[in-house]
Write a protein that holds these residues in place. Sequence first.
Motif, PDB file in Angstrom:
ATOM      1  N   MET A   1     -38.302 -47.496  25.480  1.00 24.24           N
ATOM      2  CA  MET A   1     -38.564 -46.090  25.786  1.00 24.24           C
ATOM      3  C   MET A   1     -37.843 -45.176  24.793  1.00 24.24           C
ATOM      4  SD  MET A   1     -38.431 -46.180  29.965  1.00 24.24           S
ATOM      5  CE  MET A   1     -38.792 -44.435  30.171  1.00 24.24           C
ATOM      6  N   ALA A   2     -36.619 -45.555  24.408  1.00 30.41           N
ATOM      7  CA  ALA A   2     -35.864 -44.750  23.448  1.00 30.41           C
ATOM      8  C   ALA A   2     -36.539 -44.760  22.080  1.00 30.41           C
ATOM      9  CB  ALA A   2     -34.438 -45.276  23.338  1.00 30.41           C
ATOM     10  N   GLN A   3     -37.004 -45.937  21.638  1.00 29.36           N
ATOM     11  CA  GLN A   3     -37.693 -46.035  20.352  1.00 29.36           C
ATOM     12  C   GLN A   3     -38.977 -45.215  20.348  1.00 29.36           C
ATOM     13  OE1 GLN A   3     -38.061 -50.331  20.143  1.00 29.36           O
ATOM     14  NE2 GLN A   3     -36.372 -50.492  18.662  1.00 29.36           N
ATOM     15  N   THR A   4     -39.707 -45.287  21.466  1.00 29.30           N
ATOM     16  CA  THR A   4     -40.964 -44.548  21.554  1.00 29.30           C
ATOM     17  C   THR A   4     -40.716 -43.047  21.557  1.00 29.30           C
ATOM     18  OG1 THR A   4     -41.933 -46.375  22.822  1.00 29.30           O
ATOM     19  CG2 THR A   4     -43.107 -44.286  22.860  1.00 29.30           C
ATOM     20  N   LEU A   5     -39.685 -42.616  22.279  1.00 31.65           N
ATOM     21  CA  LEU A   5     -39.344 -41.193  22.300  1.00 31.65           C
ATOM     22  C   LEU A   5     -38.975 -40.691  20.908  1.00 31.65           C
ATOM     23  CD1 LEU A   5     -37.301 -40.695  25.592  1.00 31.65           C
ATOM     24  CD2 LEU A   5     -39.458 -39.601  24.979  1.00 31.65           C
ATOM     25  N   LEU A   6     -38.213 -41.496  20.168  1.00 35.18           N
ATOM     26  CA  LEU A   6     -37.853 -41.121  18.797  1.00 35.18           C
ATOM     27  C   LEU A   6     -39.098 -40.990  17.934  1.00 35.18           C
ATOM     28  CD1 LEU A   6     -35.773 -40.588  16.596  1.00 35.18           C
ATOM     29  CD2 LEU A   6     -35.585 -43.068  16.267  1.00 35.18           C
ATOM     30  N   SER A   7     -40.030 -41.929  18.092  1.00 38.00           N
ATOM     31  CA  SER A   7     -41.271 -41.884  17.333  1.00 38.00           C
ATOM     32  C   SER A   7     -42.094 -40.653  17.699  1.00 38.00           C
ATOM     33  CB  SER A   7     -42.086 -43.154  17.575  1.00 38.00           C
ATOM     34  OG  SER A   7     -43.269 -43.157  16.815  1.00 38.00           O
ATOM     35  N   ILE A   8     -42.128 -40.307  18.986  1.00 35.93           N
ATOM     36  CA  ILE A   8     -42.844 -39.113  19.436  1.00 35.93           C
ATOM     37  C   ILE A   8     -42.228 -37.867  18.807  1.00 35.93           C
ATOM     38  CG2 ILE A   8     -43.275 -37.620  21.441  1.00 35.93           C
ATOM     39  CD1 ILE A   8     -43.579 -40.207  23.100  1.00 35.93           C
ATOM     40  N   LEU A   9     -40.901 -37.823  18.755  1.00 35.24           N
ATOM     41  CA  LEU A   9     -40.211 -36.688  18.146  1.00 35.24           C
ATOM     42  C   LEU A   9     -40.604 -36.545  16.678  1.00 35.24           C
ATOM     43  CD1 LEU A   9     -38.113 -34.415  18.378  1.00 35.24           C
ATOM     44  CD2 LEU A   9     -36.346 -36.116  17.821  1.00 35.24           C
ATOM     45  N   ILE A  10     -40.676 -37.664  15.971  1.00 32.10           N
ATOM     46  CA  ILE A  10     -41.073 -37.640  14.558  1.00 32.10           C
ATOM     47  C   ILE A  10     -42.501 -37.115  14.412  1.00 32.10           C
ATOM     48  CG2 ILE A  10     -41.551 -39.084  12.545  1.00 32.10           C
ATOM     49  CD1 ILE A  10     -39.259 -40.902  13.485  1.00 32.10           C
ATOM     50  N   VAL A  11     -43.389 -37.573  15.304  1.00 33.80           N
ATOM     51  CA  VAL A  11     -44.783 -37.122  15.261  1.00 33.80           C
ATOM     52  C   VAL A  11     -44.871 -35.614  15.463  1.00 33.80           C
ATOM     53  CG1 VAL A  11     -46.980 -37.177  16.502  1.00 33.80           C
ATOM     54  CG2 VAL A  11     -45.797 -39.315  15.991  1.00 33.80           C
ATOM     55  N   VAL A  12     -44.156 -35.087  16.456  1.00 28.97           N
ATOM     56  CA  VAL A  12     -44.204 -33.658  16.762  1.00 28.97           C
ATOM     57  C   VAL A  12     -43.624 -32.840  15.619  1.00 28.97           C
ATOM     58  CG1 VAL A  12     -43.351 -31.857  18.317  1.00 28.97           C
ATOM     59  CG2 VAL A  12     -44.162 -34.033  19.251  1.00 28.97           C
ATOM     60  N   ILE A  13     -42.484 -33.276  15.061  1.00 22.77           N
ATOM     61  CA  ILE A  13     -41.872 -32.566  13.937  1.00 22.77           C
ATOM     62  C   ILE A  13     -42.806 -32.572  12.734  1.00 22.77           C
ATOM     63  CG2 ILE A  13     -40.002 -32.639  12.247  1.00 22.77           C
ATOM     64  CD1 ILE A  13     -38.185 -33.665  14.487  1.00 22.77           C
ATOM     65  N   LYS A  14     -43.423 -33.716  12.484  1.00 19.92           N
ATOM     66  CA  LYS A  14     -44.357 -33.831  11.364  1.00 19.92           C
ATOM     67  C   LYS A  14     -45.528 -32.881  11.547  1.00 19.92           C
ATOM     68  CE  LYS A  14     -47.277 -37.246   9.028  1.00 19.92           C
ATOM     69  NZ  LYS A  14     -47.743 -38.648   9.029  1.00 19.92           N
ATOM     70  N   LYS A  15     -46.046 -32.796  12.754  1.00 19.85           N
ATOM     71  CA  LYS A  15     -47.173 -31.905  13.030  1.00 19.85           C
ATOM     72  C   LYS A  15     -46.783 -30.454  12.803  1.00 19.85           C
ATOM     73  CE  LYS A  15     -49.988 -29.414  15.963  1.00 19.85           C
ATOM     74  NZ  LYS A  15     -49.757 -28.091  16.597  1.00 19.85           N
ATOM     75  N   LYS A  16     -45.609 -30.045  13.291  1.00 16.67           N
ATOM     76  CA  LYS A  16     -45.165 -28.663  13.127  1.00 16.67           C
ATOM     77  C   LYS A  16     -44.937 -28.335  11.657  1.00 16.67           C
ATOM     78  CE  LYS A  16     -43.061 -28.016  17.673  1.00 16.67           C
ATOM     79  NZ  LYS A  16     -41.798 -27.726  18.419  1.00 16.67           N
ATOM     80  N   LYS A  17     -44.428 -29.299  10.900  1.00 15.97           N
ATOM     81  CA  LYS A  17     -44.177 -29.076   9.475  1.00 15.97           C
ATOM     82  C   LYS A  17     -45.483 -28.856   8.730  1.00 15.97           C
ATOM     83  CE  LYS A  17     -42.068 -31.204   5.398  1.00 15.97           C
ATOM     84  NZ  LYS A  17     -41.351 -32.395   4.876  1.00 15.97           N
ATOM     85  N   ILE A  18     -46.494 -29.674   9.047  1.00  9.65           N
ATOM     86  CA  ILE A  18     -47.785 -29.553   8.373  1.00  9.65           C
ATOM     87  C   ILE A  18     -48.442 -28.218   8.699  1.00  9.65           C
ATOM     88  CG2 ILE A  18     -50.131 -30.478   8.275  1.00  9.65           C
ATOM     89  CD1 ILE A  18     -48.926 -33.256   8.646  1.00  9.65           C
ATOM     90  N   VAL A  19     -48.382 -27.823   9.974  1.00  6.07           N
ATOM     91  CA  VAL A  19     -48.979 -26.553  10.381  1.00  6.07           C
ATOM     92  C   VAL A  19     -48.255 -25.389   9.710  1.00  6.07           C
ATOM     93  CG1 VAL A  19     -49.339 -24.997  12.335  1.00  6.07           C
ATOM     94  CG2 VAL A  19     -49.849 -27.443  12.574  1.00  6.07           C
ATOM     95  N   ARG A  20     -46.935 -25.481   9.613  1.00  6.69           N
ATOM     96  CA  ARG A  20     -46.146 -24.395   9.040  1.00  6.69           C
ATOM     97  C   ARG A  20     -46.475 -24.142   7.577  1.00  6.69           C
ATOM     98  NH1 ARG A  20     -41.602 -26.214  10.251  1.00  6.69           N
ATOM     99  NH2 ARG A  20     -40.909 -27.018   8.243  1.00  6.69           N
ATOM    100  N   ILE A  21     -46.774 -25.246   6.839  1.00  4.07           N
ATOM    101  CA  ILE A  21     -47.076 -25.081   5.418  1.00  4.07           C
ATOM    102  C   ILE A  21     -48.567 -24.956   5.155  1.00  4.07           C
ATOM    103  CG2 ILE A  21     -44.998 -26.345   4.741  1.00  4.07           C
ATOM    104  CD1 ILE A  21     -46.736 -28.766   4.140  1.00  4.07           C
TER     105      ILE A  21
END
Length: 245
Positions: free
Chosen positions: A220-240
């Motif tokens: 669950m911890a590994q999956t949560l970390l991966s989800i966090l990376i996905v969300v951050i990546k999405k926000k970064k792409i949208v921002r630029i």
Amino acid sequence: MNDFLIIIPAFNEEENMVSVIGTLSRLNKPFDIVIIDDGSTDLTAQKANECGADVIRHPTNLGYSAAIQTGFKYAKKKSYPYVIFFDGDGQHDSSNISDMMEAIQLENVDVVIGSRFLQKGNMKIGFSKKVAINFFQHIIHLTTNKCITDPTSGFKAYKAKVYEKFTKSSEFFYDLPDSNFIIDILLRDLNILEIPVNMFNRQYGKSKIHTTGLKPVIYMAQTLLSILIVVIKKKKIVRIGGDLN
């Protein structure tokens, strides 16, 4: 070559191979079958070959995620319009293949998930897994505002425009592609359809995913970390001003 490819990731499933491939072959449906043998140390590959299935072998056990990406790359190389992932442990019901094939061909559907929770089935689920499933249902809804009833189901179908995106290592970085992968797909504005399927408890061998001790907590911890990376990546792409697709 058919339009559909059924991809079966397998690791030390020699006791289940003949039954799994046999039940699929007897359907007489227009699909091809490939086994992704993830470094098995038993006769998984030999049994699959004897049943007439194509086999791709990893030299060592690279993990479920690597087996999935190998399946994606094989499908892209062969230009299959649709792929369906089917477990090699006998837990998926081959009678649902027709429903998966029909659903993935719908115009506004990009991914199909076979959900064991949309109908009463024969599979018994342990307490720790129920907790994990419920937890990730809420995480998916929180991050995407979508409801997915079976976020850990491995019974999935993809159109080419989806699976081809994930043949790149930079796009498919998951250790265990479950809820994190679903969130990634939904954040790309792709459409997921769940349909009811039946699942069974495995008859032979042991699950490769541990469900006792600290293993579920680590998962669950590994999956949560991966989800966090996905969300951050999405926000970064949208921002630029980039494009998730």
